[in-house]
Design a protein around this motif. Structure first.
Motif, PDB file in Angstrom:
ATOM      1  N   UNK A  23     -24.872  -1.371 -51.056  1.00 28.37           N
ATOM      2  CA  UNK A  23     -24.049  -0.167 -50.883  1.00 28.37           C
ATOM      3  C   UNK A  23     -24.856   1.106 -51.132  1.00 28.37           C
ATOM      4  N   UNK A  24     -25.687   1.090 -52.151  1.00 33.81           N
ATOM      5  CA  UNK A  24     -26.475   2.279 -52.463  1.00 33.81           C
ATOM      6  C   UNK A  24     -27.465   2.594 -51.343  1.00 33.81           C
ATOM      7  N   UNK A  25     -28.091   1.563 -50.785  1.00 34.32           N
ATOM      8  CA  UNK A  25     -29.045   1.793 -49.694  1.00 34.32           C
ATOM      9  C   UNK A  25     -28.335   2.319 -48.452  1.00 34.32           C
ATOM     10  N   UNK A  26     -27.187   1.730 -48.098  1.00 33.21           N
ATOM     11  CA  UNK A  26     -26.437   2.211 -46.929  1.00 33.21           C
ATOM     12  C   UNK A  26     -25.965   3.647 -47.127  1.00 33.21           C
ATOM     13  N   UNK A  27     -25.518   3.963 -48.323  1.00 29.36           N
ATOM     14  CA  UNK A  27     -25.062   5.327 -48.599  1.00 29.36           C
ATOM     15  C   UNK A  27     -26.210   6.326 -48.523  1.00 29.36           C
ATOM     16  N   UNK A  28     -27.367   5.934 -49.031  1.00 27.39           N
ATOM     17  CA  UNK A  28     -28.526   6.836 -48.957  1.00 27.39           C
ATOM     18  C   UNK A  28     -28.987   7.048 -47.519  1.00 27.39           C
ATOM     19  N   UNK A  29     -28.923   5.993 -46.694  1.00 28.97           N
ATOM     20  CA  UNK A  29     -29.299   6.141 -45.280  1.00 28.97           C
ATOM     21  C   UNK A  29     -28.328   7.063 -44.558  1.00 28.97           C
ATOM     22  N   UNK A  30     -27.020   6.867 -44.820  1.00 32.83           N
ATOM     23  CA  UNK A  30     -26.022   7.731 -44.183  1.00 32.83           C
ATOM     24  C   UNK A  30     -26.154   9.176 -44.648  1.00 32.83           C
ATOM     25  N   UNK A  31     -26.464   9.357 -45.926  1.00 35.28           N
ATOM     26  CA  UNK A  31     -26.646  10.709 -46.445  1.00 35.28           C
ATOM     27  C   UNK A  31     -27.837  11.391 -45.778  1.00 35.28           C
ATOM     28  N   UNK A  73     -28.191  13.442 -53.954  1.00 33.29           N
ATOM     29  CA  UNK A  73     -27.333  12.260 -53.805  1.00 33.29           C
ATOM     30  C   UNK A  73     -28.141  11.073 -53.292  1.00 33.29           C
ATOM     31  N   UNK A  74     -29.003  11.333 -52.328  1.00 31.64           N
ATOM     32  CA  UNK A  74     -29.818  10.255 -51.777  1.00 31.64           C
ATOM     33  C   UNK A  74     -30.739   9.666 -52.851  1.00 31.64           C
ATOM     34  N   UNK A  75     -31.348  10.530 -53.661  1.00 30.41           N
ATOM     35  CA  UNK A  75     -32.210  10.055 -54.741  1.00 30.41           C
ATOM     36  C   UNK A  75     -31.400   9.264 -55.767  1.00 30.41           C
ATOM     37  N   UNK A  76     -30.185   9.727 -56.058  1.00 28.82           N
ATOM     38  CA  UNK A  76     -29.336   9.017 -57.010  1.00 28.82           C
ATOM     39  C   UNK A  76     -28.989   7.614 -56.509  1.00 28.82           C
ATOM     40  N   UNK A  77     -28.697   7.495 -55.200  1.00 27.35           N
ATOM     41  CA  UNK A  77     -28.385   6.185 -54.641  1.00 27.35           C
ATOM     42  C   UNK A  77     -29.582   5.244 -54.698  1.00 27.35           C
ATOM     43  N   UNK A  78     -30.746   5.778 -54.398  1.00 22.01           N
ATOM     44  CA  UNK A  78     -31.965   4.956 -54.475  1.00 22.01           C
ATOM     45  C   UNK A  78     -32.209   4.517 -55.921  1.00 22.01           C
ATOM     46  N   UNK A  79     -31.992   5.437 -56.852  1.00 23.67           N
ATOM     47  CA  UNK A  79     -32.197   5.120 -58.264  1.00 23.67           C
ATOM     48  C   UNK A  79     -31.199   4.064 -58.727  1.00 23.67           C
ATOM     49  N   UNK A  80     -29.969   4.136 -58.228  1.00 19.97           N
ATOM     50  CA  UNK A  80     -28.973   3.121 -58.570  1.00 19.97           C
ATOM     51  C   UNK A  80     -29.394   1.752 -58.061  1.00 19.97           C
ATOM     52  N   UNK A  81     -29.952   1.706 -56.859  1.00 22.98           N
ATOM     53  CA  UNK A  81     -30.420   0.433 -56.309  1.00 22.98           C
ATOM     54  C   UNK A  81     -31.556  -0.139 -57.149  1.00 22.98           C
ATOM     55  N   UNK A  82     -32.482   0.728 -57.581  1.00 21.71           N
ATOM     56  CA  UNK A  82     -33.597   0.271 -58.414  1.00 21.71           C
ATOM     57  C   UNK A  82     -33.090  -0.258 -59.758  1.00 21.71           C
ATOM     58  N   UNK A  83     -32.146   0.451 -60.368  1.00 12.45           N
ATOM     59  CA  UNK A  83     -31.582  -0.006 -61.637  1.00 12.45           C
ATOM     60  C   UNK A  83     -30.859  -1.336 -61.481  1.00 12.45           C
ATOM     61  N   UNK A  84     -30.171  -1.515 -60.356  1.00 15.12           N
ATOM     62  CA  UNK A  84     -29.492  -2.789 -60.104  1.00 15.12           C
ATOM     63  C   UNK A  84     -30.497  -3.931 -59.992  1.00 15.12           C
ATOM     64  N   UNK A  85     -31.639  -3.656 -59.361  1.00 10.06           N
ATOM     65  CA  UNK A  85     -32.689  -4.684 -59.262  1.00 10.06           C
ATOM     66  C   UNK A  85     -33.224  -5.034 -60.650  1.00 10.06           C
TER      67      UNK A  85
END
Length: 324
Positions: free
Chosen positions: A110-118, A128-140
């Motif tokens: 979801x975070x990657x798709x949201x960052x791409x759409x943003x 917002x895009x950086x926040x989504x990428x950071x959320x994906x990294x934290x999830x990993x």
């Protein structure tokens, strides 16, 4: 009046021995003295008391042995109950770890798709895009930490469990901060997104290849046409009674795999029949942004709750392993 100071039990014992001694003498001997029947009455009484004391001591020893035997099944039952609790905690830890891993994978997608759409629709919202990428990294990182904790639980490594719990606590705090600050779509974000959509639509009208492709995909996927409606494609010199010059992506028959000649024919037919989409894309794009942001927020909250539960259970397991 004479009061006897002799123990009644001792008197009865003396009478018994007196009778025994009398049977051994002749009937003519009426009087017997204590010296003729060599019985030490004090020794007899002492031995009687010692025998009673020995019996009492033996009874005490047997009672203690019975108590120990009664306590042994109780101790075995307590150990069995503790082992069952330990097994249940491990099972709950594993199940929560699986749920947390699934939630983390969903958050990454979801975070990657949201960052791409943003990035595609609103290049100004880089935060917002950086926040989504950071959320994906934290999830990993969360997935890696959960796996590390699962292995530590099965190997009964208290220190490793403690390390995993501390890392999960830090991840939960950072994820909560990002989810609360950068995920929700505010009115200011909607205004920026609308401005970006308008600018992108203008560049699409100017035949910018990137924006033409993006709007073709948007209109076909969301079943919409233009920013506010199909009238956005009407030329100022075109009379009102003529249909707007909508692209083929505004028509239900759009298929990107077809040739340009076939698509042009379908477009003219769609214009004549006025079968093109009548709803603008602005509200639909905003709705998609809000829904994806809401999904990211919900999955983030779920992941944080699972992380907190893992921290609590991990602390309990760590304490039990340390005591053992």
């Amino acid at each position: 009046m004479v009061v006897s100071t002799v123990d009644p039990g001792l008197q009865e014992l003396q009478r018994g021995w007196w009778r025994a001694c009398s049977k051994e003498k002749s009937p003519t001997d009426v009087r017997l003295s204590f010296n003729e029947c060599p019985i030490n009455w004090e020794d007899m009484a002492t031995s009687e008391r010692e025998g009673s004391g020995a019996d009492l001591k033996q009874d005490t020893i047997e009672s203690n042995m019975d108590e120990k035997q009664d306590e042994k099944p109780h101790d075995d039952g307590t150990k069995h109950e503790g082992h069952m609790q330990q097994t249940c905690l491990k099972a709950v830890f594993v199940i929560l770890g699986i749920i947390g891993g699934i939630a983390a994978v969903a958050l990454i997608v979801l975070a990657i798709l949201t960052s791409i759409a943003t990035k595609a629709y609103d290049a100004e919202q880089s935060s917002r895009m950086v926040a989504m990428v950071f959320m994906a990294v934290l999830a990993a990182f969360t997935i890696c930490t959960i796996i590390y904790g699962e292995v530590a639980v099965f190997k009964k490594q208290a220190r490793s469990i403690n390390v995993a719990a501390v890392v999960l606590l830090l991840l939960a705090i950072v994820q909560a901060l990002i989810a609360g600050i950068s995920v929700n779509v505010e009115p200011a974000d909607e205004a920026k997104l609308l401005k970006s959509l308008t600018d992108s639509f203008k560049q699409s009208r100017e035949e910018n290849p990137r924006h033409v492709k993006m709007w073709a995909m948007t209109q076909s996927d969301l079943n919409c046409c233009g920013v506010y409606g199909p009238e956005d494609y009407r030329s100022s010199r075109l009379p009102y009674y003529f249909p707007p010059n909508v692209p083929i992506s505004c028509c239900p028959t759009y298929d990107s795999s077809r040739s340009d000649l076939v698509q042009e024919r379908d477009r003219e037919l769609c214009k004549v029949k006025k079968s093109y989409y009548t709803e603008g894309c602005k509200d639909l794009v905003l709705m998609v942004f809000k829904e994806t942001s809401s999904m990211v927020f919900s999955v983030s909250v779920l992941l944080i709750v699972v992380e907190v539960l893992l921290i609590i259970i991990g602390a309990v397991l760590c304490r039990r392993n340390t005591k053992q």
